[in-house]
Design a protein around this motif. Sequence first.
Motif, PDB file in Angstrom:
ATOM      1  N   LYS A 158     -56.317 173.410   7.452  1.00 57.55           N
ATOM      2  CA  LYS A 158     -55.513 174.307   6.618  1.00 57.55           C
ATOM      3  C   LYS A 158     -54.603 175.169   7.485  1.00 57.55           C
ATOM      4  CE  LYS A 158     -55.770 177.884   3.064  1.00 57.55           C
ATOM      5  NZ  LYS A 158     -56.625 178.686   2.169  1.00 57.55           N
ATOM      6  N   ALA A 159     -55.138 175.668   8.604  1.00 58.29           N
ATOM      7  CA  ALA A 159     -54.328 176.498   9.499  1.00 58.29           C
ATOM      8  C   ALA A 159     -53.128 175.713  10.026  1.00 58.29           C
ATOM      9  CB  ALA A 159     -55.186 177.016  10.651  1.00 58.29           C
ATOM     10  N   TYR A 160     -53.339 174.458  10.366  1.00 59.16           N
ATOM     11  CA  TYR A 160     -52.225 173.623  10.829  1.00 59.16           C
ATOM     12  C   TYR A 160     -51.185 173.434   9.729  1.00 59.16           C
ATOM     13  CZ  TYR A 160     -54.174 172.253  15.366  1.00 59.16           C
ATOM     14  OH  TYR A 160     -54.623 172.261  16.668  1.00 59.16           O
ATOM     15  N   LYS A 161     -51.642 173.291   8.490  1.00 57.57           N
ATOM     16  CA  LYS A 161     -50.703 173.138   7.377  1.00 57.57           C
ATOM     17  C   LYS A 161     -49.903 174.414   7.143  1.00 57.57           C
ATOM     18  CE  LYS A 161     -53.691 169.810   4.983  1.00 57.57           C
ATOM     19  NZ  LYS A 161     -54.642 169.628   3.860  1.00 57.57           N
ATOM     20  N   LEU A 162     -50.548 175.565   7.321  1.00 53.10           N
ATOM     21  CA  LEU A 162     -49.856 176.842   7.122  1.00 53.10           C
ATOM     22  C   LEU A 162     -48.745 177.027   8.152  1.00 53.10           C
ATOM     23  CD1 LEU A 162     -52.939 179.169   6.484  1.00 53.10           C
ATOM     24  CD2 LEU A 162     -51.187 178.557   4.815  1.00 53.10           C
ATOM     25  N   ASP A 163     -49.062 176.789   9.430  1.00 43.19           N
ATOM     26  CA  ASP A 163     -48.081 176.948  10.504  1.00 43.19           C
ATOM     27  C   ASP A 163     -48.714 176.438  11.802  1.00 43.19           C
ATOM     28  OD1 ASP A 163     -46.234 177.618  12.406  1.00 43.19           O
ATOM     29  OD2 ASP A 163     -46.436 179.775  12.170  1.00 43.19           O
TER      30      ASP A 163
ATOM     31  N   ASP B 283     -50.418 187.050  11.417  1.00 40.13           N
ATOM     32  CA  ASP B 283     -49.626 185.831  11.273  1.00 40.13           C
ATOM     33  C   ASP B 283     -48.747 185.573  12.494  1.00 40.13           C
ATOM     34  OD1 ASP B 283     -47.890 187.936  10.855  1.00 40.13           O
ATOM     35  OD2 ASP B 283     -46.974 187.105   9.054  1.00 40.13           O
ATOM     36  N   GLU B 284     -48.831 186.451  13.499  1.00 45.36           N
ATOM     37  CA  GLU B 284     -48.095 186.254  14.752  1.00 45.36           C
ATOM     38  C   GLU B 284     -49.008 185.834  15.898  1.00 45.36           C
ATOM     39  OE1 GLU B 284     -44.440 189.338  14.747  1.00 45.36           O
ATOM     40  OE2 GLU B 284     -46.413 190.313  14.806  1.00 45.36           O
ATOM     41  N   VAL B 285     -50.299 185.847  15.672  1.00 46.00           N
ATOM     42  CA  VAL B 285     -51.241 185.518  16.738  1.00 46.00           C
ATOM     43  C   VAL B 285     -51.150 184.039  17.078  1.00 46.00           C
ATOM     44  CG1 VAL B 285     -53.694 185.361  17.349  1.00 46.00           C
ATOM     45  CG2 VAL B 285     -52.824 187.394  16.163  1.00 46.00           C
TER      46      VAL B 285
ATOM     47  N   LEU C  50     -59.740 180.633  17.608  1.00 38.77           N
ATOM     48  CA  LEU C  50     -59.606 182.058  17.278  1.00 38.77           C
ATOM     49  C   LEU C  50     -58.239 182.342  16.659  1.00 38.77           C
ATOM     50  CD1 LEU C  50     -60.816 184.873  17.288  1.00 38.77           C
ATOM     51  CD2 LEU C  50     -60.032 185.147  19.662  1.00 38.77           C
ATOM     52  N   ALA C  51     -57.179 181.761  17.207  1.00 36.93           N
ATOM     53  CA  ALA C  51     -55.849 181.956  16.631  1.00 36.93           C
ATOM     54  C   ALA C  51     -55.800 181.412  15.210  1.00 36.93           C
ATOM     55  CB  ALA C  51     -54.791 181.278  17.504  1.00 36.93           C
ATOM     56  N   ALA C  52     -56.444 180.269  14.974  1.00 36.08           N
ATOM     57  CA  ALA C  52     -56.512 179.713  13.620  1.00 36.08           C
ATOM     58  C   ALA C  52     -57.218 180.675  12.678  1.00 36.08           C
ATOM     59  CB  ALA C  52     -57.240 178.368  13.641  1.00 36.08           C
ATOM     60  N   CYS C  53     -58.282 181.315  13.165  1.00 36.05           N
ATOM     61  CA  CYS C  53     -59.032 182.262  12.345  1.00 36.05           C
ATOM     62  C   CYS C  53     -58.141 183.427  11.935  1.00 36.05           C
ATOM     63  CB  CYS C  53     -60.251 182.748  13.118  1.00 36.05           C
ATOM     64  SG  CYS C  53     -61.403 183.743  12.139  1.00 36.05           S
ATOM     65  N   TYR C  54     -57.354 183.931  12.860  1.00 38.41           N
ATOM     66  CA  TYR C  54     -56.421 185.020  12.530  1.00 38.41           C
ATOM     67  C   TYR C  54     -55.442 184.580  11.443  1.00 38.41           C
ATOM     68  CZ  TYR C  54     -57.704 188.388  16.174  1.00 38.41           C
ATOM     69  OH  TYR C  54     -58.367 189.327  16.926  1.00 38.41           O
ATOM     70  N   ARG C  55     -54.899 183.386  11.569  1.00 40.18           N
ATOM     71  CA  ARG C  55     -53.938 182.908  10.587  1.00 40.18           C
ATOM     72  C   ARG C  55     -54.592 182.733   9.216  1.00 40.18           C
ATOM     73  NH1 ARG C  55     -48.966 181.223  12.594  1.00 40.18           N
ATOM     74  NH2 ARG C  55     -48.723 182.053  14.705  1.00 40.18           N
ATOM     75  N   LEU C  56     -55.834 182.248   9.195  1.00 41.98           N
ATOM     76  CA  LEU C  56     -56.551 182.074   7.929  1.00 41.98           C
ATOM     77  C   LEU C  56     -56.849 183.417   7.279  1.00 41.98           C
ATOM     78  CD1 LEU C  56     -58.939 179.254   9.123  1.00 41.98           C
ATOM     79  CD2 LEU C  56     -57.196 178.998   7.342  1.00 41.98           C
TER      80      LEU C  56
ATOM     81  N   MET D 258     -55.642 184.677   3.653  1.00 45.53           N
ATOM     82  CA  MET D 258     -56.581 185.175   2.653  1.00 45.53           C
ATOM     83  C   MET D 258     -56.254 186.614   2.223  1.00 45.53           C
ATOM     84  SD  MET D 258     -59.168 182.960   2.069  1.00 45.53           S
ATOM     85  CE  MET D 258     -60.045 181.583   2.839  1.00 45.53           C
ATOM     86  N   ARG D 259     -55.315 187.240   2.923  1.00 47.40           N
ATOM     87  CA  ARG D 259     -54.939 188.634   2.683  1.00 47.40           C
ATOM     88  C   ARG D 259     -56.103 189.592   2.939  1.00 47.40           C
ATOM     89  NH1 ARG D 259     -50.509 188.563  -2.299  1.00 47.40           N
ATOM     90  NH2 ARG D 259     -49.209 186.916  -1.388  1.00 47.40           N
TER      91      ARG D 259
END
Length: 255
Positions: A245-250, A64-66, A24-30, A34-35
């Motif tokens: 991808k989420a891991y690559k972002l942060d 992006d803080e989740v 779920l946290a990854a989904c928030y970051r994605l 995606m804006r």
Amino acid sequence: MYSLAPLSLKGKVSEIEWQTRVDLAACYRLVADMRWGDLIYTHISAKVPGTDHYLVNAFGLGFDEVTASNLVKVDLEGNILDDSPYQINPAGFTIHSAIHEVRHDAMCVIHLHTLATISVASVKGGLKPWSQYSLFSLPSLSYHSYEGLAVNDSEKKSLQDDLGDTNHMLLPNHGGLTVGPTVGDAFMRFYDLQRACEIQLALMQSNEEVIDIPQPIIDGIYQQASVVHSGETGGQKAWPAMLRKAYKLDPGFCE
């Protein structure tokens, strides 16, 4: 005020809850990448398997803080169940608790206020069969009329009735919503709905005549979509790539 207090629930919750938190946290970051976000005002929830409890974002945090640990666990009455310093969005509680209450197959619910979904939801006729992406959503699409800010329990019944057994919803003047048996399925369904709305919006703005898709092709794609976008070839297949991808972002989202 300008930094978040460190929280860590890893090893303090069940393994299956932790994995749900990470997804779920990854989904928030994605969604943030995606804006598709709307500052702090939209929400994504995931049910903790084997319980009637679900996880949702802390009200006041940007997507992006989740993190897996700062997600808030609540019951269907909106009671916060973990030792969290955060509260939840009242509108988020109304929408997500209503769906989790009746759709036991909906392990994840995504509700966002994107430009494309608000625009297409708010025009007469709604989503048109103008692209391949729209044909993935249309066979399981519903609409829920605007009733103001979703803070009243009275709206829960009409939302439940309007959603029925569909997996995609457009909310006129409001946004879009998808559900799925996993976070990955709900995410990919929203991706398809968002793309369909973006394409329709671009075509509407072009003022050009749209090429119609023949009905036999539409019917055929409806059948194909039920195979291509379900089970291991749907969101569950695409989700590992999205997680990478989420891991690559942060990678901090999984803390």
